[in-house]
Design an enzyme around this catalytic site. Structure first.
Site, PDB file in Angstrom:
ATOM      1  N   GLU A   1     -11.499  -3.049  -2.552  1.00  0.00           N
ATOM      2  CA  GLU A   1     -11.652  -4.052  -1.480  1.00  0.00           C
ATOM      3  C   GLU A   1     -10.668  -3.664  -0.387  1.00  0.00           C
ATOM      4  OE1 GLU A   1     -13.637  -6.756  -1.256  1.00  0.00           O
ATOM      5  OE2 GLU A   1     -14.580  -6.668  -3.225  1.00  0.00           O
TER       6      GLU A   1
ATOM      7  N   CYS B   1      -8.089  -9.794   6.120  1.00  0.00           N
ATOM      8  CA  CYS B   1      -8.871  -8.552   6.096  1.00  0.00           C
ATOM      9  C   CYS B   1     -10.171  -8.681   6.861  1.00  0.00           C
ATOM     10  CB  CYS B   1      -9.143  -8.143   4.654  1.00  0.00           C
ATOM     11  SG  CYS B   1      -9.954  -9.430   3.705  1.00  0.00           S
TER      12      CYS B   1
HETATM   13  P1  NAD Z   1      -1.419  -1.897   0.825  1.00  0.00           P
HETATM   14  O1  NAD Z   1      -2.562  -0.976   0.585  1.00  0.00           O
HETATM   15  O2  NAD Z   1      -0.209  -1.385   1.507  1.00  0.00           O
HETATM   16  O3  NAD Z   1      -0.885  -2.499  -0.582  1.00  0.00           O
HETATM   17  C1  NAD Z   1      -1.751  -3.088  -1.517  1.00  0.00           C
HETATM   18  C2  NAD Z   1      -1.161  -2.940  -2.908  1.00  0.00           C
HETATM   19  O4  NAD Z   1      -1.044  -1.555  -3.217  1.00  0.00           O
HETATM   20  C3  NAD Z   1       0.230  -3.545  -3.073  1.00  0.00           C
HETATM   21  O5  NAD Z   1       0.298  -4.207  -4.323  1.00  0.00           O
HETATM   22  C4  NAD Z   1       1.144  -2.337  -3.049  1.00  0.00           C
HETATM   23  O6  NAD Z   1       2.291  -2.483  -3.864  1.00  0.00           O
HETATM   24  C5  NAD Z   1       0.275  -1.229  -3.597  1.00  0.00           C
HETATM   25  N1  NAD Z   1       0.595   0.083  -3.018  1.00  0.00           N
HETATM   26  C6  NAD Z   1       1.119   0.343  -1.804  1.00  0.00           C
HETATM   27  N2  NAD Z   1       1.265   1.673  -1.612  1.00  0.00           N
HETATM   28  C7  NAD Z   1       0.830   2.258  -2.737  1.00  0.00           C
HETATM   29  C8  NAD Z   1       0.712   3.616  -3.161  1.00  0.00           C
HETATM   30  N3  NAD Z   1       1.125   4.626  -2.386  1.00  0.00           N
HETATM   31  N4  NAD Z   1       0.202   3.857  -4.389  1.00  0.00           N
HETATM   32  C9  NAD Z   1      -0.198   2.859  -5.176  1.00  0.00           C
HETATM   33  N5  NAD Z   1      -0.110   1.542  -4.841  1.00  0.00           N
HETATM   34  C10 NAD Z   1       0.391   1.248  -3.641  1.00  0.00           C
HETATM   35  O7  NAD Z   1      -2.035  -3.159   1.579  1.00  0.00           O
HETATM   36  P2  NAD Z   1      -1.291  -4.441   2.127  1.00  0.00           P
HETATM   37  O8  NAD Z   1      -0.461  -4.071   3.312  1.00  0.00           O
HETATM   38  O9  NAD Z   1      -0.640  -5.206   1.022  1.00  0.00           O
HETATM   39  O10 NAD Z   1      -2.550  -5.295   2.610  1.00  0.00           O
HETATM   40  C11 NAD Z   1      -3.159  -5.109   3.842  1.00  0.00           C
HETATM   41  C12 NAD Z   1      -4.437  -4.304   3.729  1.00  0.00           C
HETATM   42  O11 NAD Z   1      -5.271  -4.834   2.740  1.00  0.00           O
HETATM   43  C13 NAD Z   1      -5.240  -4.365   5.014  1.00  0.00           C
HETATM   44  O12 NAD Z   1      -5.802  -3.095   5.275  1.00  0.00           O
HETATM   45  C14 NAD Z   1      -6.340  -5.355   4.685  1.00  0.00           C
HETATM   46  O13 NAD Z   1      -7.518  -5.221   5.440  1.00  0.00           O
HETATM   47  C15 NAD Z   1      -6.569  -5.066   3.256  1.00  0.00           C
HETATM   48  N6  NAD Z   1      -7.143  -6.229   2.591  1.00  0.00           N
HETATM   49  C16 NAD Z   1      -8.418  -6.152   2.138  1.00  0.00           C
HETATM   50  C17 NAD Z   1      -8.986  -7.268   1.545  1.00  0.00           C
HETATM   51  C18 NAD Z   1     -10.383  -7.264   1.010  1.00  0.00           C
HETATM   52  O14 NAD Z   1     -10.712  -8.178   0.280  1.00  0.00           O
HETATM   53  N7  NAD Z   1     -11.222  -6.288   1.329  1.00  0.00           N
HETATM   54  C19 NAD Z   1      -8.237  -8.429   1.405  1.00  0.00           C
HETATM   55  C20 NAD Z   1      -6.948  -8.445   1.888  1.00  0.00           C
HETATM   56  C21 NAD Z   1      -6.388  -7.335   2.473  1.00  0.00           C
END
Ligand code: NAD
Length: 456
Positions: A210, A244
């Site tokens: 997602e 998102c």
């Molecule tokens: P992110 O990808 O930075 O982090 C998400 C999760 O991944 C966190 O738990 C984080 O600890 C982990 N993570 C971060 N870097 C990582 C890595 N290198 N390897 C493994 N895990 C890692 O996202 P965010 O900043 O928390 O959220 C914002 C993003 O999420 C935006 O792009 C938004 O559009 C998207 N989002 C999508 C939905 C959806 O339902 N499609 C919902 C909410 C947010």
């Protein structure tokens, strides 16, 4: 690492015991989760407020309320979802009974982002429980208060061999991704989504991604501009734009663009007052890093409302930028904050081409009174899901699966789709011993005519 591995081993033993499979067990656990939300609503609301000043109304409406609605829906329908589904036989396999059984994948890993820290950790969990999996949930490190409360509450209400919350940042997430879970449900950025998929490939673990992206909002010359502006402002600035599926940018028919911008200004003032920093209904940006990133996207020359920031409290006013072009910095990546660029178009074809030249977005919004325009835009543009004459409201209908396409991810959940995501569908053909039709067995001589008459 060893501790995570031991945690997964415990959950693997728990799953192997068969404890999670009975529907009665799953329903009890769904009720437990519901009770957790009822008992600790205030604590959760306070935690989210501590993290980024999210107003209680929004935390209930967009986090706790959504999870509770879905829990109620799953509890009501789970028995019918788990029933084997009978399908038709084919002539070549006559006589036989054919059916599909759903089975839990086993041990699920749920990785959540920070922007809806309760909803995005617990809504996938509803699917994992409904489908009979164990779950290890890794909430975001960027909302420490909420993640800590989730850890405490889940630890108190559930056996950790069944459901467990692991706190931590990137290293924790990476260490968990190295383990052989049976299903991964990841919500987050497209960049990290790619890393998650690589890690999943190592164990051939099926997954849902997602992700995010730049979701367009297209307004044609037939739209009711006052209502359009109100609904855009609501969907864009709820959660301070950290959504998102928020409309990322507007593409407005040139003939109504200026009037729409005026209506946007009126709507922002109506919702948040002339100084939104004083409004109890307007959240803050989650941390300094995101504040700096967003503040740098504001081109002061293009601001028509907002543009004010307060670094010490991570405040960015609801901001509208006019006369934006694809070359502006704000159009490079998903904004994910309270900045709304406005661009215009003249011909619908041109508008469709512009959007289709971008990576496939998570959402598309269309404001129009013309059903032909509504149909053209929703049919000719590829997007995860969307709405006509509203923004983000599609998320609140659990009958509509929610998920992305292309760069915005794949797989879908909410309602029954959550159960389906966390279930493997096992196809079974059941045959009697008699009759034992001899055609398929060698020697094949003289049988080609028969097989050709059956299989065509
Ligand atoms: P992110 O990808 O930075 O982090 C998400 C999760 O991944 C966190 O738990 C984080 O600890 C982990 N993570 C971060 N870097 C990582 C890595 N290198 N390897 C493994 N895990 C890692 O996202 P965010 O900043 O928390 O959220 C914002 C993003 O999420 C935006 O792009 C938004 O559009 C998207 N989002 C999508 C939905 C959806 O339902 N499609 C919902 C909410 C947010």
């Amino acid at each position: 690492m060893a501790a995570y591995s031991e945690q997964l081993d415990q959950q693997r033993r728990y799953f192997s015991s068969g404890a999670t499979r009975p529907v009665s067990f799953r329903k009890t656990q769904l009720k437990t989760l519901r009770q957790l939300l009822i008992d600790h609503e205030k604590q959760l609301i306070e935690a989210v407020h501590a993290d980024f000043k999210k107003p209680p109304f929004e935390t209930y409406g967009t986090e706790i309320g959504i999870v509770r609605t879905e829990l109620g829906y799953a509890l009501k329908h789970l028995e019918e979802w788990v029933k084997p589904q009978t399908v038709s036989s084919t002539l070549v396999n006559f006589p036989s009974k054919n059916y599909i059984i759903t089975e839990p994948y086993g041990n699920a890993l749920i990785i959540a982002p920070w922007n809806y820290p309760v909803q995005l950790a617990l809504l996938p969990l509803v699917g994992a429980i409904s489908a009979g999996n164990t779950a290890l949930v890794k909430p975001s490190e960027l909302t420490p208060a909420t993640s800590e409360v989730l850890k405490q509450l889940i630890g108190h209400y559930f056996d950790p061999s069944y459901i467990h919350v692991e706190l931590g940042g990137v290293e924790t997430s990476q260490a968990l991704l190295n383990l052989p879970f049976n299903y991964i449900f990841f919500t987050g950025s497209t960049r990290v989504g790619k890393l998650v998929m690589k890690a999943a490939a190592e164990h051939l673990t099926p997954l849902t991604l997602e992700l995010g992206g730049k979701s367009p909002c297209i307004i044609d010359e037939t739209a009711n501009l006052e209502i359009t502006a109100k609904r855009i402002v609501w969907g864009k600035f709820v959660n301070a734009g950290q959504t998102c599926v928020a409309p990322d940018y507007l593409l407005v028919h040139r003939s109504v663009k200026d009037r729409l911008v005026q209506q946007l200004i009126l709507a922002i003032e109506a919702l948040y007052g002339t100084d939104p920093s004083l409004s109890p209904d307007y959240p803050r940006i989650v941390n300094q890093g995101h504040f700096d990133r967003l503040a740098a996207l504001i081109d002061p020359e293009k601001v028509v409302i907002g543009g004010h920031t307060k670094a010490d409290e991570c405040y960015i006013a609801p901001t509208v930028l006019d006369h934006v072009t694809w070359d502006d910095r704000v159009m490079e990546d998903e904004i994910f904050g309270p900045i709304l660029p406005v661009m215009s178009y003249e011909q619908l074809d041109e508008c469709i081409q512009m959007v289709n030249a971008q990576p496939r977005p998570l959402a598309l919004y269309v404001f129009s009174n013309d059903s032909r325009t509504q149909d053209r835009l929703t049919e000719e543009i590829s997007f995860g899901g969307g709405a006509i004459n509203d923004t983000i409201a599609q998320l609140g209908n659990h009958h509509l699966g929610f998920g992305g396409v292309g760069a915005s991810g794949f797989g879908s959940y909410h309602g029954k789709a959550s159960f389906d995501s966390f279930s493997h569908r096992k196809s079974v053909m059941k045959k009697p011993f008699w009759p034992d039709v001899p055609v398929r067995y060698a020697p094949y001589e003289g049988k080609m005519g028969i097989i050709k008459s059956i299989m065509k």
